[in-house]
Design an enzyme around this catalytic site. Structure first.
Site, PDB file in Angstrom:
ATOM      1  N   GLY A  20     -38.857  17.848   5.865  1.00 23.56           N
ATOM      2  CA  GLY A  20     -38.747  16.404   6.089  1.00 23.56           C
ATOM      3  C   GLY A  20     -39.980  15.687   5.595  1.00 23.56           C
ATOM      4  O   GLY A  20     -41.007  16.316   5.301  1.00 23.56           O
ATOM      5  N   ASN A  21     -39.881  14.361   5.517  1.00 20.03           N
ATOM      6  CA  ASN A  21     -40.965  13.540   5.004  1.00 20.03           C
ATOM      7  C   ASN A  21     -42.188  13.626   5.914  1.00 20.03           C
ATOM      8  O   ASN A  21     -42.124  14.189   7.016  1.00 20.03           O
ATOM      9  CB  ASN A  21     -40.481  12.070   4.909  1.00 20.03           C
ATOM     10  CG  ASN A  21     -41.192  11.309   3.807  1.00 20.03           C
ATOM     11  OD1 ASN A  21     -42.306  11.673   3.409  1.00 20.03           O
ATOM     12  ND2 ASN A  21     -40.555  10.268   3.297  1.00 20.03           N
ATOM     13  N   GLY A  76     -44.487  12.564   8.641  1.00 19.96           N
ATOM     14  CA  GLY A  76     -44.212  11.777   9.849  1.00 19.96           C
ATOM     15  C   GLY A  76     -42.779  11.876  10.348  1.00 19.96           C
ATOM     16  O   GLY A  76     -42.347  11.086  11.195  1.00 19.96           O
ATOM     17  N   GLY A 106     -41.464  14.213  12.104  1.00 22.50           N
ATOM     18  CA  GLY A 106     -41.358  14.853  13.417  1.00 22.50           C
ATOM     19  C   GLY A 106     -41.163  16.357  13.366  1.00 22.50           C
ATOM     20  O   GLY A 106     -40.639  16.971  14.288  1.00 22.50           O
ATOM     21  N   LYS A 107     -41.602  16.975  12.275  1.00 16.64           N
ATOM     22  CA  LYS A 107     -41.414  18.438  12.124  1.00 16.64           C
ATOM     23  C   LYS A 107     -42.176  19.201  13.200  1.00 16.64           C
ATOM     24  O   LYS A 107     -41.631  20.100  13.833  1.00 16.64           O
ATOM     25  CB  LYS A 107     -41.894  18.863  10.727  1.00 16.64           C
ATOM     26  CG  LYS A 107     -41.050  18.320   9.580  1.00 16.64           C
ATOM     27  CD  LYS A 107     -41.560  18.794   8.231  1.00 16.64           C
ATOM     28  CE  LYS A 107     -42.968  18.285   7.968  1.00 16.64           C
ATOM     29  NZ  LYS A 107     -43.090  16.801   8.039  1.00 16.64           N
ATOM     30  N   THR A 165     -43.147  18.178  16.115  1.00 15.13           N
ATOM     31  CA  THR A 165     -42.497  17.934  17.418  1.00 15.13           C
ATOM     32  C   THR A 165     -41.228  18.779  17.536  1.00 15.13           C
ATOM     33  O   THR A 165     -40.949  19.372  18.575  1.00 15.13           O
ATOM     34  CB  THR A 165     -42.134  16.437  17.554  1.00 15.13           C
ATOM     35  OG1 THR A 165     -43.286  15.666  17.223  1.00 15.13           O
ATOM     36  CG2 THR A 165     -41.664  16.098  18.959  1.00 15.13           C
ATOM     37  N   GLN A 193     -52.470  21.616  -4.456  1.00 18.05           N
ATOM     38  CA  GLN A 193     -51.130  22.233  -4.428  1.00 18.05           C
ATOM     39  C   GLN A 193     -51.199  23.740  -4.687  1.00 18.05           C
ATOM     40  O   GLN A 193     -50.385  24.492  -4.174  1.00 18.05           O
ATOM     41  CB  GLN A 193     -50.210  21.555  -5.443  1.00 18.05           C
ATOM     42  CG  GLN A 193     -49.811  20.136  -5.059  1.00 18.05           C
ATOM     43  CD  GLN A 193     -49.120  20.029  -3.692  1.00 18.05           C
ATOM     44  OE1 GLN A 193     -48.567  21.006  -3.172  1.00 18.05           O
ATOM     45  NE2 GLN A 193     -49.191  18.854  -3.098  1.00 18.05           N
ATOM     46  N   GLU A 248     -42.592  25.478   9.233  1.00 17.18           N
ATOM     47  CA  GLU A 248     -42.730  24.059   8.895  1.00 17.18           C
ATOM     48  C   GLU A 248     -42.989  23.956   7.393  1.00 17.18           C
ATOM     49  O   GLU A 248     -44.025  24.429   6.913  1.00 17.18           O
ATOM     50  CB  GLU A 248     -43.887  23.440   9.673  1.00 17.18           C
ATOM     51  CG  GLU A 248     -44.001  21.949   9.513  1.00 17.18           C
ATOM     52  CD  GLU A 248     -45.104  21.340  10.379  1.00 17.18           C
ATOM     53  OE1 GLU A 248     -45.783  22.094  11.108  1.00 17.18           O
ATOM     54  OE2 GLU A 248     -45.297  20.111  10.291  1.00 17.18           O
ATOM     55  N   GLU A 256     -54.495  10.133   5.717  1.00 19.13           N
ATOM     56  CA  GLU A 256     -53.229   9.503   5.296  1.00 19.13           C
ATOM     57  C   GLU A 256     -53.241   7.985   5.382  1.00 19.13           C
ATOM     58  O   GLU A 256     -52.256   7.334   5.041  1.00 19.13           O
ATOM     59  CB  GLU A 256     -52.075  10.042   6.151  1.00 19.13           C
ATOM     60  CG  GLU A 256     -51.813  11.512   5.944  1.00 19.13           C
ATOM     61  CD  GLU A 256     -50.892  12.087   7.015  1.00 19.13           C
ATOM     62  OE1 GLU A 256     -50.479  13.242   6.850  1.00 19.13           O
ATOM     63  OE2 GLU A 256     -50.594  11.390   8.007  1.00 19.13           O
TER      64      GLU A 256
HETATM   65  C1  LIG Z   1     -45.555  22.513   0.988  1.00 19.28           C
HETATM   66  C2  LIG Z   1     -46.371  21.276   1.072  1.00 19.28           C
HETATM   67  C3  LIG Z   1     -46.706  20.621   2.247  1.00 19.28           C
HETATM   68  C4  LIG Z   1     -47.481  19.514   1.844  1.00 19.28           C
HETATM   69  C5  LIG Z   1     -48.097  18.488   2.568  1.00 19.28           C
HETATM   70  N1  LIG Z   1     -48.775  17.542   1.863  1.00 19.28           N
HETATM   71  C6  LIG Z   1     -49.481  16.502   2.627  1.00 19.28           C
HETATM   72  C7  LIG Z   1     -48.549  15.540   3.324  1.00 19.28           C
HETATM   73  C8  LIG Z   1     -49.264  15.204   4.600  1.00 19.28           C
HETATM   74  O1  LIG Z   1     -50.154  14.109   4.398  1.00 19.28           O
HETATM   75  C9  LIG Z   1     -50.097  16.429   4.914  1.00 19.28           C
HETATM   76  C10 LIG Z   1     -49.511  17.320   5.993  1.00 19.28           C
HETATM   77  O2  LIG Z   1     -48.175  17.577   5.745  1.00 19.28           O
HETATM   78  O3  LIG Z   1     -50.185  17.160   3.673  1.00 19.28           O
HETATM   79  C11 LIG Z   1     -48.864  17.572   0.477  1.00 19.28           C
HETATM   80  O4  LIG Z   1     -49.482  16.665  -0.107  1.00 19.28           O
HETATM   81  N2  LIG Z   1     -48.286  18.569  -0.231  1.00 19.28           N
HETATM   82  C12 LIG Z   1     -47.590  19.526   0.440  1.00 19.28           C
HETATM   83  N3  LIG Z   1     -46.909  20.605  -0.016  1.00 19.28           N
END
Ligand SMILES: Cc1cc2cn([C@H]3C[C@H](O)[C@@H](CO)O3)c(=O)nc2[nH]1
Length: 224
Positions: free
Chosen positions: A16-17, A19, A21-22, A24, A69, A92, A160
């Site tokens: 999910g995006n 925020g 709620g993953k 939670t 990444q 998650e 964020e």
């Molecule tokens: C797998 C994956 C998770 C993930 C989370 N994020 C960021 C989004 C949120 O601000 C923070 C925690 O999820 O990390 C990201 O930029 N790239 C990601 N790749």
């Protein structure tokens, strides 16, 4: 208690995006002793030998997206491969959302240079070919960008605070393309959609619906 032999656990990827709620959602399943919960290792991304890669990435995406990444994918692979004694494992996010949501977005935005994208994509394909990764169900916490944008503001995770609504909208579209319309990428498991716009009081009913689905499927898998 489902006493599973050392079979591969029934693995649920919670997607999910930002925020949505993953965390939670996963916490709701702490009540079950047969389920191992693996939350997103954000703290590892915020402190790798003293470096806050998450902050570096948000502050200067073009310079740090590749580094960030690459490390995120390694930590996700570590979670996929983590042995669990329980018959069910909830994770998650995953290597799939890493590639199909975040890396895809950064490539389309030009934050990742095509050569950097090519390297991350080759790693993803190599892992998919060479390393068995279990995915039996995806729980998609479906949200509305404006709703999660407000939550992000309220949660106030420092890195964020500069994330614009447009970024949240673009990430939402990629989750929809991947998990709903299934236009541009393979979906590794059946998708159970949850209305995650609901606030905490109402959402427990939604969780109970997924609880039944998860445990029912898990029982079937474990008893095979
Ligand atoms: C797998 C994956 C998770 C993930 C989370 N994020 C960021 C989004 C949120 O601000 C923070 C925690 O999820 O990390 C990201 O930029 N790239 C990601 N790749």
């Amino acid at each position: 208690k489902m006493s599973a032999p050392n079979a591969k656990p029934f693995t649920v990827l919670v997607e999910g995006n930002i925020g949505s709620g993953k965390t939670t959602f996963l916490e709701h399943f702490q009540q079950f002793e047969d389920i191992t919960l693996l939350t997103e290792p954000v703290e590892e991304w915020r402190n790798l030998r003293g470096w806050n890669l998450l902050d570096l990435m948000y502050k200067d995406p073009s310079k740090w997206a590749m580094t960030f990444q690459a490390y995120v994918s390694m930590t996700m692979l570590d979670m996929h491969r983590r042995p669990t004694s329980t018959p069910v494992k909830l994770m998650e996010r995953s290597l799939y959302s890493a590639r199909y949501c975040f890396v895809e977005h950064m490539m389309r935005q030009g934050t990742l240079h095509p050569a950097q994208f090519a390297v991350l994509d080759e790693w993803f394909r190599f892992i998919q070919r060479e390393i068995p990764i279990e995915a039996d169900l995806i729980v998609y916490l479906k949200t509305t960008p404006s709703v999660v944008y407000e939550r992000i503001k309220r949660r106030a995770r420092s890195e964020e605070q500069c994330v614009p609504l447009s970024y949240i909208e673009e990430l939402h579209q990629l989750h929809e393309e991947w998990l709903v319309s299934r236009t541009f990428a393979e979906c590794p498991a059946p998708v159970l959609m949850i209305d995650a716009d609901l606030d905490l009081t109402q959402i427990t009913e939604e969780y109970k619906k997924s609880e039944h689905q998860i445990l029912r499927r898990a029982v079937n898998v474990v008893m095979q």
